[in-house]
Write a protein that holds these residues in place. Structure first.
Motif, PDB file in Angstrom:
ATOM      1  N   THR A  34       0.838  -1.205   0.000  1.00  0.00           N
ATOM      2  CA  THR A  34       0.000   0.000   0.000  1.00  0.00           C
ATOM      3  C   THR A  34       0.868   1.248   0.000  1.00  0.00           C
ATOM      4  O   THR A  34       1.911   1.293   0.662  1.00  0.00           O
ATOM      5  N   ILE A  35       0.412   2.250  -0.738  1.00  0.00           N
ATOM      6  CA  ILE A  35       1.032   3.582  -0.751  1.00  0.00           C
ATOM      7  C   ILE A  35      -0.002   4.556  -0.210  1.00  0.00           C
ATOM      8  O   ILE A  35      -1.099   4.667  -0.743  1.00  0.00           O
ATOM      9  N   ARG A  36       0.348   5.254   0.879  1.00  0.00           N
ATOM     10  CA  ARG A  36      -0.559   6.204   1.521  1.00  0.00           C
ATOM     11  C   ARG A  36      -0.156   7.615   1.125  1.00  0.00           C
ATOM     12  O   ARG A  36       1.010   8.003   1.296  1.00  0.00           O
ATOM     13  N   VAL A  37      -1.116   8.374   0.616  1.00  0.00           N
ATOM     14  CA  VAL A  37      -0.879   9.754   0.184  1.00  0.00           C
ATOM     15  C   VAL A  37      -1.592  10.680   1.166  1.00  0.00           C
ATOM     16  O   VAL A  37      -2.814  10.608   1.308  1.00  0.00           O
ATOM     17  N   TYR A  38      -0.818  11.525   1.859  1.00  0.00           N
ATOM     18  CA  TYR A  38      -1.380  12.467   2.822  1.00  0.00           C
ATOM     19  C   TYR A  38      -1.482  13.848   2.189  1.00  0.00           C
ATOM     20  O   TYR A  38      -0.556  14.293   1.487  1.00  0.00           O
ATOM     21  N   CYS A  39      -2.587  14.537   2.451  1.00  0.00           N
ATOM     22  CA  CYS A  39      -2.802  15.923   2.017  1.00  0.00           C
ATOM     23  C   CYS A  39      -3.134  16.729   3.266  1.00  0.00           C
ATOM     24  O   CYS A  39      -4.250  16.664   3.768  1.00  0.00           O
ATOM     25  N   LEU A  40      -2.162  17.449   3.785  1.00  0.00           N
ATOM     26  CA  LEU A  40      -2.340  18.147   5.041  1.00  0.00           C
ATOM     27  C   LEU A  40      -1.900  19.594   4.906  1.00  0.00           C
ATOM     28  O   LEU A  40      -1.241  19.976   3.944  1.00  0.00           O
ATOM     29  N   HIS A  41      -2.286  20.402   5.903  1.00  0.00           N
ATOM     30  CA  HIS A  41      -1.881  21.802   5.916  1.00  0.00           C
ATOM     31  C   HIS A  41      -0.349  21.894   5.957  1.00  0.00           C
ATOM     32  O   HIS A  41       0.312  21.120   6.659  1.00  0.00           O
ATOM     33  N   ASP A  42       0.189  22.849   5.224  1.00  0.00           N
ATOM     34  CA  ASP A  42       1.640  23.024   5.158  1.00  0.00           C
ATOM     35  C   ASP A  42       2.126  23.786   6.388  1.00  0.00           C
ATOM     36  O   ASP A  42       2.545  24.943   6.321  1.00  0.00           O
ATOM     37  N   THR A  43       2.038  23.113   7.539  1.00  0.00           N
ATOM     38  CA  THR A  43       2.532  23.655   8.796  1.00  0.00           C
ATOM     39  C   THR A  43       3.356  22.585   9.495  1.00  0.00           C
ATOM     40  O   THR A  43       3.160  21.386   9.272  1.00  0.00           O
ATOM     41  N   HIS A  44       4.288  23.038  10.363  1.00  0.00           N
ATOM     42  CA  HIS A  44       5.168  22.080  11.032  1.00  0.00           C
ATOM     43  C   HIS A  44       4.396  21.165  11.966  1.00  0.00           C
ATOM     44  O   HIS A  44       4.748  19.983  12.114  1.00  0.00           O
ATOM     45  N   ASP A  45       3.362  21.676  12.639  1.00  0.00           N
ATOM     46  CA  ASP A  45       2.638  20.835  13.587  1.00  0.00           C
ATOM     47  C   ASP A  45       1.905  19.702  12.884  1.00  0.00           C
ATOM     48  O   ASP A  45       1.872  18.566  13.370  1.00  0.00           O
ATOM     49  N   ALA A  46       1.306  19.975  11.711  1.00  0.00           N
ATOM     50  CA  ALA A  46       0.629  18.904  10.978  1.00  0.00           C
ATOM     51  C   ALA A  46       1.617  17.858  10.492  1.00  0.00           C
ATOM     52  O   ALA A  46       1.354  16.654  10.541  1.00  0.00           O
ATOM     53  N   LEU A  47       2.796  18.308  10.019  1.00  0.00           N
ATOM     54  CA  LEU A  47       3.818  17.365   9.580  1.00  0.00           C
ATOM     55  C   LEU A  47       4.288  16.491  10.733  1.00  0.00           C
ATOM     56  O   LEU A  47       4.497  15.282  10.584  1.00  0.00           O
ATOM     57  N   LYS A  48       4.448  17.086  11.906  1.00  0.00           N
ATOM     58  CA  LYS A  48       4.889  16.326  13.075  1.00  0.00           C
ATOM     59  C   LYS A  48       3.895  15.228  13.441  1.00  0.00           C
ATOM     60  O   LYS A  48       4.287  14.088  13.731  1.00  0.00           O
ATOM     61  N   GLU A  49       2.594  15.551  13.407  1.00  0.00           N
ATOM     62  CA  GLU A  49       1.578  14.556  13.752  1.00  0.00           C
ATOM     63  C   GLU A  49       1.595  13.381  12.779  1.00  0.00           C
ATOM     64  O   GLU A  49       1.479  12.224  13.180  1.00  0.00           O
ATOM     65  N   VAL A  50       1.738  13.666  11.480  1.00  0.00           N
ATOM     66  CA  VAL A  50       1.744  12.587  10.493  1.00  0.00           C
ATOM     67  C   VAL A  50       2.984  11.712  10.661  1.00  0.00           C
ATOM     68  O   VAL A  50       2.921  10.486  10.549  1.00  0.00           O
ATOM     69  N   ILE A  51       4.128  12.336  10.937  1.00  0.00           N
ATOM     70  CA  ILE A  51       5.358  11.552  11.126  1.00  0.00           C
ATOM     71  C   ILE A  51       5.205  10.622  12.327  1.00  0.00           C
ATOM     72  O   ILE A  51       5.576   9.437  12.274  1.00  0.00           O
ATOM     73  N   GLN A  52       4.663  11.130  13.428  1.00  0.00           N
ATOM     74  CA  GLN A  52       4.456  10.278  14.605  1.00  0.00           C
ATOM     75  C   GLN A  52       3.474   9.148  14.296  1.00  0.00           C
ATOM     76  O   GLN A  52       3.685   8.005  14.720  1.00  0.00           O
ATOM     77  N   LEU A  53       2.414   9.463  13.544  1.00  0.00           N
ATOM     78  CA  LEU A  53       1.443   8.429  13.181  1.00  0.00           C
ATOM     79  C   LEU A  53       2.086   7.347  12.325  1.00  0.00           C
ATOM     80  O   LEU A  53       1.867   6.145  12.551  1.00  0.00           O
ATOM     81  N   GLU A  54       2.895   7.749  11.329  1.00  0.00           N
ATOM     82  CA  GLU A  54       3.516   6.762  10.450  1.00  0.00           C
ATOM     83  C   GLU A  54       4.576   5.940  11.175  1.00  0.00           C
ATOM     84  O   GLU A  54       4.780   4.773  10.853  1.00  0.00           O
ATOM     85  N   LYS A  55       5.259   6.529  12.141  1.00  0.00           N
ATOM     86  CA  LYS A  55       6.228   5.753  12.921  1.00  0.00           C
ATOM     87  C   LYS A  55       5.535   4.649  13.694  1.00  0.00           C
ATOM     88  O   LYS A  55       6.047   3.542  13.817  1.00  0.00           O
ATOM     89  N   GLN A  56       4.341   4.950  14.218  1.00  0.00           N
ATOM     90  CA  GLN A  56       3.591   3.910  14.923  1.00  0.00           C
ATOM     91  C   GLN A  56       3.116   2.819  13.972  1.00  0.00           C
ATOM     92  O   GLN A  56       3.035   1.654  14.346  1.00  0.00           O
ATOM     93  N   MET A  57       2.817   3.192  12.731  1.00  0.00           N
ATOM     94  CA  MET A  57       2.340   2.221  11.742  1.00  0.00           C
ATOM     95  C   MET A  57       3.485   1.515  11.025  1.00  0.00           C
ATOM     96  O   MET A  57       3.231   0.621  10.215  1.00  0.00           O
TER      97      MET A  57
END
Length: 900
Positions: A666-689
């Motif tokens: 699977t390839i997951r494509v994220y579309c999020l606000h271009d802010t550091h806090d949103a990027l941080k949340e996605v990185i933490q989520l992907e590390k858990q996955m």
């Protein structure tokens, strides 16, 4: 001719005139009356029958009829010319009741008469009736030649459509007069839309089938008809086909071998649904075969007998064995026989032995040793607890901190005063004297801050500065627990990763949430002297806080809380946060919102319309905003689009599993606000996955055009991989991105299946675009098992270390240098070398009105510089800008570690 002349003479004698037949009103189709002056209007002729529009079919003449009462004469007039008297068929009668004369006149119109004026104008006729009171004209009747051409302008074409797909069969009937009516035939049966809601006919006569069914497979014919003829189009064959679909896999069959290596099979059929009417057959294999191994049964075997036991009191002895050489497994047989053998002792071995006194002494000694060990352990535990309690009481009674420069200091609240926001220090025990100037500790070999020494900057004397210290730092759980006792703080997040807090006094400091771009700068003297505040900074998740948005409004920044609200501040603090808008005054109306204690959100600042005396002020930059505020609380930046060109920046990220053990990937494509806090949340989520970044992130400008965002995958090597996407693209609705409060991390998943587990290389293209807007393309080419070249892109940035910095260590500008700059640039200077020039050199001259409204404009400028450039600011550039204000002086001085 004699009759006509007599009629004219009669009309002249009666005072009648033929002028009405020549006036423009004669060309109207409505009935027109022309009474004689002084005559009785009730005796004017009125038509009982008027001529009506007719069509000439083939060569058959048509008849026009007029009937009026009272009427002495009735004549027809066609295309402005009187019809000859001999062509009229006249019938006279008397109206019943009133006895007034009544006439009925008919004329016949042939095809040749109409064809004489064909192409010049339409052929029309009108009758005129006379009486003693005047004349009346009837409506015009148009005579047209009816026809219907043979050839259709557009005929329906044959179609092949899949099940539930829409069908449109166009039909444009032949030209004709009157216009042809259209009906449809399905296999020669009339199609009636009133009986079948799945079918309707458009105004353009096209037949539309909303969702194709198998029963819609038929020959369709368009039929056009009018009073002349009936035409049929060529039939269009419509075939509704069904593509085949696989059924679910059956269970794996039993292994073909009962002992050792064998095979297992499973199958599926192309019956879900089965292909029909030429639909494609299922792609892929209908059966799978895999190797299996069945463990062979092993029968159990006995071990050797143990030695005989000593003779017991009952004169028996025993021996045992175990079924463990080998143990039975995989369905093998258990050992046969008994595992215990008992026999009587012989006479010489059967002796009753009693325990001697030496055994009793041994048992008593062992018990005594055990009791002593337990008592010794209890004594050690008590001593340790006493020492720990004494140490804790000493720490609790001591309120002296290490210094005001420590990274974090949080004062634990006492049990009976946990609600207090400020604490008055005990000067007898909580103050120390710090000798020298307030400079942060720096290495002597580090860079020095150089300034021009002259009349511009007057040096400060080295005085004695008294620092108030709070108690030792408490745990994060204690701090959050104390805050949560207040109603306003119950919505604060409990995670330490989204929260920073510290204890601050008049020296100020800084709070920041690492890797989010969110910080709170507390300038020196913002907290009144003698006060100590516990201050927090919190990043909220959008699903935890409801921010109502109206119209075209959209959230552009994270929702941030700083507090406690209601504390007294003598100078504005600066709250810094990222935003994802593309700011332009003609496209955006930007507002700062603040939540009140009652929970309602209010507009506290309209960017671009700030006033110097306002409680809030904002420095808006391309990717961040810095808010001056003298009131702490919960804030968010909201934008309202003024045009469709208003755009938000979306960060696009591609993630995939770091390891793949199955055929699916699977390839997951994220579309999020271009802010550091949103990027941080996605990185933490992907590390858990267990995900990894597979391509460099891109930025897409998403406009307020009400168009959706589409995602598609292309160029997948068909010999190695297969895409399981059933449609050509995936789509994220516009309002999910623009208005979705809880849809913070929108993502789509593309599932691929490789044909062999040995396939590890993947190459494809992923397109992401807004309909009629901006788009991005990713060219993916990597090894799914060992490619980690994009991992360093997600390494967290260093944001100055700890989340809380207290005192001078929180600022880039040394305290002594800061005080010298303020005292030198605040007073007005005739040569222009004051704070206004410094603001111009730092490109902050658009805020001169705001700076001038404060007690120390220079301090506001330096505070904003600190907020914008921490922790990576170039101090030498600021030094050059300040030093450039006093170039007329040649002497230089520098503040080094020795002076601090």
């Amino acid at each position: 001719m004699t009759g006509c002349l007599g009629l004219l003479c009669l009309c002249s004698f009666l005072g009648l005139s033929f002028l009405p037949f020549a006036i423009p009103g004669a060309q109207q189709s409505a009935t027109v009356a022309n009474p004689v002056p002084g005559a009785n209007p009730d005796l004017l002729p009125h038509f009982l029958v008027e001529p009506e529009d007719v069509y000439i079919v083939k060569n058959k003449p048509v008849t026009l009829t007029c009937k009026a009462s009272p009427a002495t004469q009735i004549y027809f007039k066609c295309n402005g010319e009187w019809v000859h008297q001999g062509d009229h068929i006249t019938e006279h009668s008397t109206e019943k009741g009133r006895g007034l004369p009544m006439m009925e006149v008919r004329i016949n119109i042939s095809r040749q008469q109409v064809e004489k004026v064909f192409g010049l104008e339409e052929y029309w006729c009108q009758c005129v009736a006379w009486s003693s009171s005047g004349t009346t004209k009837s409506q015009k009747a148009y005579v047209r030649i009816a026809y219907l051409r043979k050839n259709f302008e557009q005929e329906p074409l044959a179609k092949e459509v899949s099940l539930e797909q829409g069908i449109v069969l166009p039909c444009r009937p032949p030209e004709g007069i009157p216009p042809a009516e259209v009906e449809w035939l399905r296999n020669e049966d009339l199609v009636d839309p009133s009986l079948d809601p799945n079918v309707y006919v458009t105004r353009e006569h096209s037949l539309v089938v909303r969702q194709a069914r198998l029963a819609d497979t038929a020959n369709y014919t368009c039929v056009a008809k009018n009073i002349v003829a009936r035409r049929r189009s060529s039939s269009a064959a419509v075939t509704v086909y069904v593509n085949g679909g696989w059924s679910t896999w059956t269970e794996w069959s039993a292994c073909s071998a009962t002992c050792g290596r064998g095979w297992q099979k499973r199958s599926r059929s192309c019956t879900n649904p089965a292909p029909l009417n030429g639909g494609s057959f299922c792609e892929g294999q209908s059966g799978q075969k895999t190797a299996c191994a069945t463990l062979c049964p092993v029968d159990g075997g006995w071990t050797e007998w143990s030695k005989w036991s000593a003779c017991a009191l009952d004169c028996t002895r025993w021996r045992s064995r175990e079924c463990s050489e080998p143990p039975p497994r995989n369905g093998g047989e258990e050992c046969e026989g008994a595992d215990l053998d008992t026999r009587n002792c012989t006479s010489d071995l059967c002796i009753h032995n009693a325990s001697g006194p030496e055994d009793v002494a041994l048992y008593v000694g062992l018990i005594a040793v055990a009791v002593c060990l337990v008592l010794l352990l209890l004594v050690l535990v008590l001593v340790y607890c006493r020492k720990k309690e004494g140490l804790d009481s000493d720490v609790a009674d001591s309120s002296i901190l290490t210094s005001g420069f420590q990274p974090v200091g949080i004062k634990p609240a006492k049990a009976d005063n946990s609600h207090l926001l400020t604490i008055q220090p005990d000067l007898s025990t909580t103050t120390t004297t710090y000798q020298g100037t307030l400079c942060p500790r720096q290495e002597s070999s580090g860079p020095k801050f150089q300034l021009t020494n002259g009349h511009l900057l007057s040096p400060l004397g080295s005085g004695r500065h008294t620092l108030h210290h709070s108690s030792p730092a408490s745990e994060a759980e204690d701090f959050v627990a104390r805050l949560s006792t207040q109603n306003y703080f119950r919505s604060l997040p409990r995670g330490a990763s989204n929260m920073a807090y510290g204890t601050f006094n008049f020296l100020g400091g800084r709070l920041m949430i690492p890797n989010t771009g969110i910080s709170l700068l507390i300038p020196p003297d913002a907290i009144p002297r003698g006060k100590i505040y516990e201050i927090y900074l919190t990043l909220h998740k959008q699903e935890d806080v409801r921010l109502p948005l109206a119209g075209c409004q959209t959230l552009l920044s994270p929702i941030i809380s700083c507090g406690p609200p209601g504390v007294l501040l003598t100078r504005p603090v600066i709250l810094s946060m990222d935003h994802c808008g593309e700011p332009s005054p003609e496209n955006w109306s930007l507002r700062l919102k603040k939540q009140s204690c009652e929970g309602t959100w209010e507009d506290v600042l309209h960017l671009g319309e700030e006033s110097p005396a306002h409680l809030y002020y904002c420095q808006l930059e391309a990717r961040a905003c810095h808010v001056f505020t003298e009131q702490l609380g919960r804030f968010a930046l909201v934008g309202e689009a003024l045009s469709s060109a208003a755009a938000k920046r979306l960060k696009l990220l591609l993630f995939a599993p770091t390891a793949c053990t199955s055929l699916e990937y699977t390839i997951r494509v994220y579309c999020l606000h271009d802010t550091h806090d949103a990027l941080k949340e996605v990185i933490q989520l992907e590390k858990q996955m267990g995900g990894q970044l597979i391509e460099e992130p891109r930025v897409l400008h998403f406009k307020d055009s009400y168009h959706n965002l589409r995602l598609s995958i292309h160029d997948v090597p068909s010999s190695l991989w297969k895409s399981k996407l059933l449609v050509s693209y995936q789509e994220i609705p516009f309002y999910h991105i623009w208005n979705g409060g809880a849809q913070q991390f929108l993502h789509c998943t593309f599932t691929l299946e490789r044909f062999s587990p040995s396939t590890t290389d993947l190459a494809c293209k992923i397109w992401i675009w807004q309909v009629e807007g901006d788009g991005q393309s990713f060219s993916v080419n990597f090894n799914i098992n060992k490619d980690t070249r994009f991992a360093e892109l997600l390494a967290p940035d260093s944001e100055g270390g700890v989340p809380a910095l207290v005192g001078p260590s929180a600022f880039k500008i040394p305290f002594l240098i800061r005080q010298k700059i303020i005292s030198s640039l605040d007073p007005p200077c005739g040569r222009g070398a004051d704070w206004r020039t410094l603001a111009q050199k730092l490109h902050l001259d658009s805020h001169l009105g705001f700076f001038a409204s404060k007690a120390s404009p220079t301090a506001m400028i330096l505070n904003l510089w600190e907020a914008r450039h921490f922790p990576h600011g170039n101090l030498s550039q600021l030094a050059a800008a300040v030093a450039d204000l006093g170039k007329q002086d040649t002497a230089l001085f520098m503040v080094s570690e020795a002076e601090c």
